[in-house]
Design an enzyme around this catalytic site. Structure first.
Site, PDB file in Angstrom:
ATOM      1  N   CYS A 108       0.819  -1.227   0.000  1.00  0.00           N
ATOM      2  CA  CYS A 108       0.000   0.000   0.000  1.00  0.00           C
ATOM      3  C   CYS A 108       0.849   1.271   0.000  1.00  0.00           C
ATOM      4  O   CYS A 108       0.324   2.361  -0.204  1.00  0.00           O
ATOM      5  CB  CYS A 108      -0.934   0.001   1.194  1.00  0.00           C
ATOM      6  SG  CYS A 108      -1.984  -1.445   1.235  1.00  0.00           S
ATOM      7  N   HIS A 232      -2.998   6.967   2.814  1.00  0.00           N
ATOM      8  CA  HIS A 232      -3.462   5.665   2.346  1.00  0.00           C
ATOM      9  C   HIS A 232      -4.858   5.426   2.920  1.00  0.00           C
ATOM     10  O   HIS A 232      -5.106   5.658   4.097  1.00  0.00           O
ATOM     11  CB  HIS A 232      -2.481   4.579   2.795  1.00  0.00           C
ATOM     12  CG  HIS A 232      -2.974   3.204   2.521  1.00  0.00           C
ATOM     13  ND1 HIS A 232      -3.596   2.859   1.340  1.00  0.00           N
ATOM     14  CD2 HIS A 232      -2.967   2.071   3.293  1.00  0.00           C
ATOM     15  CE1 HIS A 232      -3.931   1.580   1.389  1.00  0.00           C
ATOM     16  NE2 HIS A 232      -3.564   1.091   2.552  1.00  0.00           N
ATOM     17  N   ASN A 262     -10.082  -0.154   0.708  1.00  0.00           N
ATOM     18  CA  ASN A 262      -8.626  -0.086   0.600  1.00  0.00           C
ATOM     19  C   ASN A 262      -8.202  -0.680  -0.746  1.00  0.00           C
ATOM     20  O   ASN A 262      -8.316  -1.879  -0.954  1.00  0.00           O
ATOM     21  CB  ASN A 262      -8.023  -0.868   1.777  1.00  0.00           C
ATOM     22  CG  ASN A 262      -6.510  -0.894   1.757  1.00  0.00           C
ATOM     23  OD1 ASN A 262      -5.877  -0.541   0.759  1.00  0.00           O
ATOM     24  ND2 ASN A 262      -5.927  -1.328   2.858  1.00  0.00           N
TER      25      ASN A 262
HETATM   26  N1  ACO Z   1     -17.846  -7.791  11.219  1.00  0.00           N
HETATM   27  C1  ACO Z   1     -18.146  -8.004  12.522  1.00  0.00           C
HETATM   28  N2  ACO Z   1     -17.230  -8.355  13.427  1.00  0.00           N
HETATM   29  C2  ACO Z   1     -15.960  -8.464  13.033  1.00  0.00           C
HETATM   30  C3  ACO Z   1     -15.562  -8.254  11.689  1.00  0.00           C
HETATM   31  C4  ACO Z   1     -16.565  -7.903  10.766  1.00  0.00           C
HETATM   32  N3  ACO Z   1     -16.327  -7.671   9.469  1.00  0.00           N
HETATM   33  N4  ACO Z   1     -14.238  -8.428  11.593  1.00  0.00           N
HETATM   34  C5  ACO Z   1     -13.798  -8.756  12.825  1.00  0.00           C
HETATM   35  N5  ACO Z   1     -14.853  -8.790  13.690  1.00  0.00           N
HETATM   36  C6  ACO Z   1     -14.851  -9.100  15.118  1.00  0.00           C
HETATM   37  C7  ACO Z   1     -13.620  -9.841  15.552  1.00  0.00           C
HETATM   38  O1  ACO Z   1     -13.757 -11.225  15.296  1.00  0.00           O
HETATM   39  C8  ACO Z   1     -13.598  -9.533  17.044  1.00  0.00           C
HETATM   40  O2  ACO Z   1     -14.491 -10.400  17.691  1.00  0.00           O
HETATM   41  P1  ACO Z   1     -14.119 -11.021  19.128  1.00  0.00           P
HETATM   42  O3  ACO Z   1     -13.946  -9.823  20.021  1.00  0.00           O
HETATM   43  O4  ACO Z   1     -15.286 -11.869  19.422  1.00  0.00           O
HETATM   44  O5  ACO Z   1     -12.823 -11.779  18.897  1.00  0.00           O
HETATM   45  C9  ACO Z   1     -14.192  -8.128  17.118  1.00  0.00           C
HETATM   46  O6  ACO Z   1     -14.849  -7.901  15.855  1.00  0.00           O
HETATM   47  C10 ACO Z   1     -13.147  -7.059  17.310  1.00  0.00           C
HETATM   48  O7  ACO Z   1     -12.109  -7.302  16.395  1.00  0.00           O
HETATM   49  P2  ACO Z   1     -10.857  -6.389  16.327  1.00  0.00           P
HETATM   50  O8  ACO Z   1      -9.877  -6.987  15.382  1.00  0.00           O
HETATM   51  O9  ACO Z   1     -10.437  -6.021  17.690  1.00  0.00           O
HETATM   52  O10 ACO Z   1     -11.530  -5.099  15.656  1.00  0.00           O
HETATM   53  P3  ACO Z   1     -10.817  -3.748  15.344  1.00  0.00           P
HETATM   54  O11 ACO Z   1     -11.529  -2.638  15.987  1.00  0.00           O
HETATM   55  O12 ACO Z   1      -9.332  -3.856  15.499  1.00  0.00           O
HETATM   56  O13 ACO Z   1     -11.121  -3.616  13.775  1.00  0.00           O
HETATM   57  C11 ACO Z   1     -10.000  -3.878  11.668  1.00  0.00           C
HETATM   58  C12 ACO Z   1     -10.649  -4.575  12.872  1.00  0.00           C
HETATM   59  C13 ACO Z   1     -11.057  -3.039  10.984  1.00  0.00           C
HETATM   60  C14 ACO Z   1      -9.470  -4.929  10.718  1.00  0.00           C
HETATM   61  C15 ACO Z   1      -8.869  -2.965  12.192  1.00  0.00           C
HETATM   62  O14 ACO Z   1      -8.044  -3.690  13.065  1.00  0.00           O
HETATM   63  C16 ACO Z   1      -8.042  -2.388  11.081  1.00  0.00           C
HETATM   64  O15 ACO Z   1      -8.517  -1.601  10.276  1.00  0.00           O
HETATM   65  N6  ACO Z   1      -6.728  -2.720  11.044  1.00  0.00           N
HETATM   66  C17 ACO Z   1      -5.844  -2.214  10.055  1.00  0.00           C
HETATM   67  C18 ACO Z   1      -6.038  -3.004   8.794  1.00  0.00           C
HETATM   68  C19 ACO Z   1      -5.359  -2.379   7.620  1.00  0.00           C
HETATM   69  O16 ACO Z   1      -5.306  -1.187   7.483  1.00  0.00           O
HETATM   70  N7  ACO Z   1      -4.877  -3.242   6.722  1.00  0.00           N
HETATM   71  C20 ACO Z   1      -4.343  -2.839   5.491  1.00  0.00           C
HETATM   72  C21 ACO Z   1      -2.975  -2.255   5.629  1.00  0.00           C
HETATM   73  S1  ACO Z   1      -2.414  -1.726   4.124  1.00  0.00           S
HETATM   74  C22 ACO Z   1      -1.802  -3.000   3.099  1.00  0.00           C
HETATM   75  O17 ACO Z   1      -0.623  -3.087   2.864  1.00  0.00           O
HETATM   76  C23 ACO Z   1      -2.734  -3.980   2.482  1.00  0.00           C
END
Ligand code: ACO
Length: 307
Positions: A108, A232, A262
């Site tokens: 990214c 990004h 993304n």
């Molecule tokens: N819908 C509902 N619940 C979900 C979903 C979903 N789509 N996805 C995860 N959950 C659940 C999890 O299972 C977890 O449940 P649990 O508490 O029972 O275990 C709960 O939601 C909380 O999960 P977290 O991972 O703590 O949620 P968080 O607030 O961290 O959000 C997210 C998750 C959106 C993925 C966030 O961590 C994020 O955006 N991280 C960065 C990701 C990113 O930017 N990646 C790309 C980088 S760039 C590249 O090079 C590709």
């Protein structure tokens, strides 16, 4: 020698995939996705090559130049259409560009890496460089994994760089990588994207703030003088946390992720093109670009807008 940015363009596939589409078949909801990411819909379709060609054609048309005068095509992508040849070679042929063609993979962060590489090529003699970022993330995302499927989309953006006498408009940059964090976000050949979302989130805020601060310091520019931050487009909460720490208000950021998700290397140029098309940039404005992603890699560049 320096560079100016002569034209820009972007491309999105037609097919819209909404949060409701995911909620209808996965254990998720529109409310969860919007609250945790800021994303409402993304686009799926096309290939990296076709999207890059569409965005590149728009950038060339807008610059009003003959594509044969482009000396190098630099395409940032994590999802090349083939292992070889480089997808940039397809783009070069389709657009009728002269000179060389190569792909750059820095996930990214790729577009900002390609932009800095393009500026370097101009420094050593290239007259014009087409810099594009394009990804078809839907191809390497498991559409049954709610943790990643909702995040990613397909899209592309491109700019034309032109060499000028004098300092030009790239005022500062920073490129970085910490390969010890490779395990946080990866995709094996033929496999799907695996991610430790929480840790990527934490690291993303940190590297975005560090990299933007370094770039601004190198250019002698204060955060208060940044007209527009083009980050990004991964997650609104990442951008908001980084903006708080940088002291840049959210209304001075370019955000399209609500509509695009993304799009990896496509994300920064898509948001830049959207801001420019919507009249958010005037000559002399200070534009800070910032990418971060798998590697981990990060990259930022500060430009003065205008030819
Ligand atoms: N819908 C509902 N619940 C979900 C979903 C979903 N789509 N996805 C995860 N959950 C659940 C999890 O299972 C977890 O449940 P649990 O508490 O029972 O275990 C709960 O939601 C909380 O999960 P977290 O991972 O703590 O949620 P968080 O607030 O961290 O959000 C997210 C998750 C959106 C993925 C966030 O961590 C994020 O955006 N991280 C960065 C990701 C990113 O930017 N990646 C790309 C980088 S760039 C590249 O090079 C590709």
């Amino acid at each position: 020698m320096g560079i100016v940015l002569r034209g820009w363009g972007s491309a999105l596939p037609e097919k819209i995939v909404t949060n409701a589409d995911f909620a209808s078949r996965l254990d998720t909801s529109d409310e969860w996705i919007v609250a945790r990411t800021g994303i409402r819909e993304r686009r799926f379709g096309g290939s990296t090559g076709t999207l890059a060609v569409e965005a590149g054609q728009r950038a060339i048309d807008q610059a009003g130049i003959d594509p044969a005068t482009i000396d190098v095509v630099v395409l940032a992508t994590t999802t090349p259409d083939q292992v070889m040849p480089a997808t940039a070679s397809y783009v070069q042929e389709q657009l009728g560009c002269g000179g060389g063609a190569m792909d750059v993979n820095a996930a990214c962060s790729g577009f900002v890496y390609a932009l800095v590489a393009g500026a370097g090529l101009c420094e050593v003699g290239a007259e014009r460089v087409l810099v594009a970022g394009a990804d078809v993330m839907s191809r390497i995302t498991d559409q049954d994994d709610r943790g990643t499927a909702i995040l990613f989309g397909d899209g592309a953006g491109a700019v034309v760089l032109e060499r000028v006498e004098g300092p030009g408009k790239l005022l500062g940059w920073d490129l970085g990588s910490d390969g010890s964090l490779r395990h946080l976000l990866s995709c094996d050949a033929g496999g799907y994207t695996q991610m430790n979302g929480k840790e990527v989130f934490r690291q993303a805020v940190r590297v975005m703030v560090d990299s933007c601060s370094k770039t601004l310091a190198r250019a002698g520019i204060a955060p208060a003088d940044v007209t527009l931050l083009v980050p990004h487009q991964a997650n609104t909460r990442i951008v908001s946390a980084a903006c708080d720490r940088l002291g840049i208000p959210m209304d001075r950021t370019a955000l399209v992720l609500e509509r695009t998700g993304n799009t990896s290397a496509g994300s920064v140029p898509l948001a830049l093109a959207d801001a420019a098309d919507n009249g958010r940039l005037a000559d002399g404005d200070i534009v800070l670009l910032c990418g971060f992603g798998a590697g981990m890699t990060w990259a930022s560049a500060v430009l003065q807008w205008g030819a």
